[in-house]
Design a protein around this motif. Structure first.
Motif, PDB file in Angstrom:
ATOM      1  N   UNK A 209      -1.326  27.898  -1.133  1.00  0.00           N
ATOM      2  CA  UNK A 209      -2.435  28.216  -0.234  1.00  0.00           C
ATOM      3  C   UNK A 209      -1.957  28.900   1.042  1.00  0.00           C
ATOM      4  N   UNK A 210      -0.658  28.811   1.301  1.00  0.00           N
ATOM      5  CA  UNK A 210      -0.121  29.466   2.493  1.00  0.00           C
ATOM      6  C   UNK A 210      -0.203  30.982   2.401  1.00  0.00           C
ATOM      7  N   UNK A 211      -0.487  31.499   1.207  1.00  0.00           N
ATOM      8  CA  UNK A 211      -0.678  32.941   1.067  1.00  0.00           C
ATOM      9  C   UNK A 211      -1.760  33.430   2.037  1.00  0.00           C
ATOM     10  N   UNK A 212      -2.731  32.562   2.321  1.00  0.00           N
ATOM     11  CA  UNK A 212      -3.820  32.938   3.217  1.00  0.00           C
ATOM     12  C   UNK A 212      -3.305  33.262   4.614  1.00  0.00           C
ATOM     13  N   UNK A 213      -2.147  32.722   4.963  1.00  0.00           N
ATOM     14  CA  UNK A 213      -1.551  33.023   6.262  1.00  0.00           C
ATOM     15  C   UNK A 213      -1.273  34.511   6.407  1.00  0.00           C
ATOM     16  N   UNK A 214      -0.934  35.125   5.292  1.00  0.00           N
ATOM     17  CA  UNK A 214      -0.566  36.536   5.327  1.00  0.00           C
ATOM     18  C   UNK A 214      -1.713  37.410   5.815  1.00  0.00           C
ATOM     19  N   UNK A 215      -2.923  37.075   5.380  1.00  0.00           N
ATOM     20  CA  UNK A 215      -4.071  37.882   5.802  1.00  0.00           C
ATOM     21  C   UNK A 215      -4.248  37.793   7.316  1.00  0.00           C
ATOM     22  N   UNK A 216      -4.113  36.573   7.839  1.00  0.00           N
ATOM     23  CA  UNK A 216      -4.280  36.385   9.286  1.00  0.00           C
ATOM     24  C   UNK A 216      -3.189  37.111  10.066  1.00  0.00           C
ATOM     25  N   UNK A 217      -1.940  36.935   9.641  1.00  0.00           N
ATOM     26  CA  UNK A 217      -0.822  37.565  10.343  1.00  0.00           C
ATOM     27  C   UNK A 217      -0.916  39.084  10.236  1.00  0.00           C
ATOM     28  N   UNK A 218      -1.332  39.578   9.071  1.00  0.00           N
ATOM     29  CA  UNK A 218      -1.484  41.020   8.875  1.00  0.00           C
ATOM     30  C   UNK A 218      -2.568  41.573   9.790  1.00  0.00           C
ATOM     31  N   UNK A 219      -3.670  40.852   9.920  1.00  0.00           N
ATOM     32  CA  UNK A 219      -4.753  41.295  10.811  1.00  0.00           C
ATOM     33  C   UNK A 219      -4.280  41.320  12.254  1.00  0.00           C
ATOM     34  N   UNK A 220      -3.457  40.341  12.627  1.00  0.00           N
ATOM     35  CA  UNK A 220      -2.902  40.307  13.985  1.00  0.00           C
ATOM     36  C   UNK A 220      -1.988  41.506  14.203  1.00  0.00           C
ATOM     37  N   UNK A 221      -1.126  41.767  13.230  1.00  0.00           N
ATOM     38  CA  UNK A 221      -0.201  42.904  13.338  1.00  0.00           C
ATOM     39  C   UNK A 221      -0.960  44.218  13.451  1.00  0.00           C
ATOM     40  N   UNK A 222      -2.072  44.329  12.735  1.00  0.00           N
ATOM     41  CA  UNK A 222      -2.859  45.572  12.748  1.00  0.00           C
ATOM     42  C   UNK A 222      -3.515  45.836  14.093  1.00  0.00           C
ATOM     43  N   UNK A 223      -3.725  44.793  14.908  1.00  0.00           N
ATOM     44  CA  UNK A 223      -4.372  44.991  16.211  1.00  0.00           C
ATOM     45  C   UNK A 223      -3.502  45.808  17.161  1.00  0.00           C
ATOM     46  N   UNK A 224      -2.209  45.917  16.844  1.00  0.00           N
ATOM     47  CA  UNK A 224      -1.297  46.652  17.716  1.00  0.00           C
ATOM     48  C   UNK A 224      -1.091  48.098  17.263  1.00  0.00           C
ATOM     49  N   UNK A 225      -1.907  48.524  16.307  1.00  0.00           N
ATOM     50  CA  UNK A 225      -1.726  49.854  15.706  1.00  0.00           C
ATOM     51  C   UNK A 225      -1.674  50.964  16.750  1.00  0.00           C
ATOM     52  N   UNK A 226      -2.611  50.951  17.711  1.00  0.00           N
ATOM     53  CA  UNK A 226      -2.689  52.050  18.688  1.00  0.00           C
ATOM     54  C   UNK A 226      -2.408  51.583  20.111  1.00  0.00           C
TER      55      UNK A 226
END
Length: 341
Positions: A209-226
């Motif tokens: 179930x920790x796979x769900x962490x990836x979506x959250x961390x990925x969304x956080x990482x994407x906020x720094x795109x620009x």
């Protein structure tokens, strides 16, 4: 008046009519003639450069010009931007596992693979959660068993394929068969290298179930795109707001216990964000350094020849005084070449 006296008088009158530099200085030799002979003596006193050396110089310079054209085409003003220079500095620390990233290289690599293949991880989780027949569960157990072994990617894929061939006839519905085939396809994406194999094992070991962490961390990482990536402060704020998630993720990506703190995850996110932004430019920069190393191979012989046959002692052809193409670009990145060697 004698004839000889007349001749001398006539000669003196003619000499007086000449410019000063053409008048006789000693005997019948003018200053101009004397200076010419002196200059000729100096020049003729210089040694000849061997023809074979001149040919080598010409051929080397020609090769240097060709490489310089490529160097110029690859050079980019991005390479001297403040943010890119900061990334180069951090990347050197990352690659050598020193400085800011000491002890974190392996964990960052695992996190990078996890974020790059997050969709496949989530599909694997979804399949294992939804399709739970006896044969399918047995298949998942075999996969976990293989992950615990120190297998190469090809060995792992071969064993999984054997199990797939065995299980497909046992599954009754087309939907179930398609789901397992898709599952194997996602395994191939995740486990394309040893890091992926290790990461999938760690996720399964701690909790699928920790796979769900990836979506959250990925969304956080994407906020720094620009956003501006130079300051660590913005990363710190976001990590502290999601500290529980990152600390849990730290177990999976094997962050050292002494470094399992928000500052570490802020640094990791910053590096990954910088890497994502500058990945293409970094590849071009590495290409430029490769060309400059090749350029250096031709530049060094030219300088050696010039030093061995200085103008003060040798008759240098005009080609020896030509500007060396690409030298300004080489000097601009010379310190990077030294650090990369």
């Amino acid at each position: 008046m004698t004839n000889s006296t007349k001749t001398k008088s006539s000669s003196n009158i003619e000499n007086q009519a000449l410019p000063w530099y053409n008048r006789p200085l000693w005997g019948s030799q003018s200053f101009f003639s004397w200076f010419q002979s002196l200059l000729y003596g100096v020049v003729s006193g210089k040694q000849e450069i061997p023809e074979s050396t001149v040919i080598i110089y010409k051929d080397t310079l020609k090769s240097l010009k060709n490489i310089s054209a490529l160097v110029k085409s690859v050079d980019n003003e991005k390479f001297t931007s403040r943010e890119f220079m900061n990334f180069l500095n951090l990347n050197r620390q990352f690659e050598s596992n020193t400085g800011t990233y000491e002890g974190l290289k392996y964990s960052i690599e695992l996190l990078r693979v996890a974020l790059e293949t997050k969709e496949s991880f989530l599909k694997i989780e979804a399949t294992e959660t939804r399709y739970r027949s006896y044969s399918q569960q047995e298949f998942y157990e075999y996969v976990y068993e293989y992950l615990q072994q120190d297998l190469s990617v090809s060995e792992f894929q071969e064993l999984v394929q054997r199990q797939l061939n065995d299980i497909i006839p046992k599954i009754k519905t087309d939907e179930g068969k398609a789901a397992i085939q898709s599952y194997v396809n996602q395994l191939d994406i995740v486990c394309k290298d040893k890091l992926g194999l290790k990461l999938l094992f760690l996720f399964k070991q701690y909790d699928l179930s920790n796979f769900a962490l990836l979506r959250t961390v990925s969304e956080i990482a994407d906020t720094f795109y620009d956003k501006n990536l130079e300051s660590i402060k913005e990363f710190m704020v976001v990590v502290q707001l999601n500290a529980e998630i990152f600390l849990k993720l730290g177990q999976i990506i094997q962050v050292p216990t002494t470094k399992n703190k928000p500052e570490t995850y802020a640094l990791m996110l910053q590096y990954i964000a910088l890497r994502n932004r500058h990945q293409k430019s970094y590849g071009q920069f590495q290409q430029l350094l490769g060309l400059l190393k090749e350029w250096e191979r031709y530049y060094n012989p030219l300088i050696t020849i010039r030093q061995e046959y200085p103008f003060s002692e040798y008759k240098q052809p005009s080609i020896f005084t030509e500007e060396i193409p690409g030298l300004n670009i080489y000097e601009k990145y010379q310190n990077h070449l030294e650090k990369s060697s």
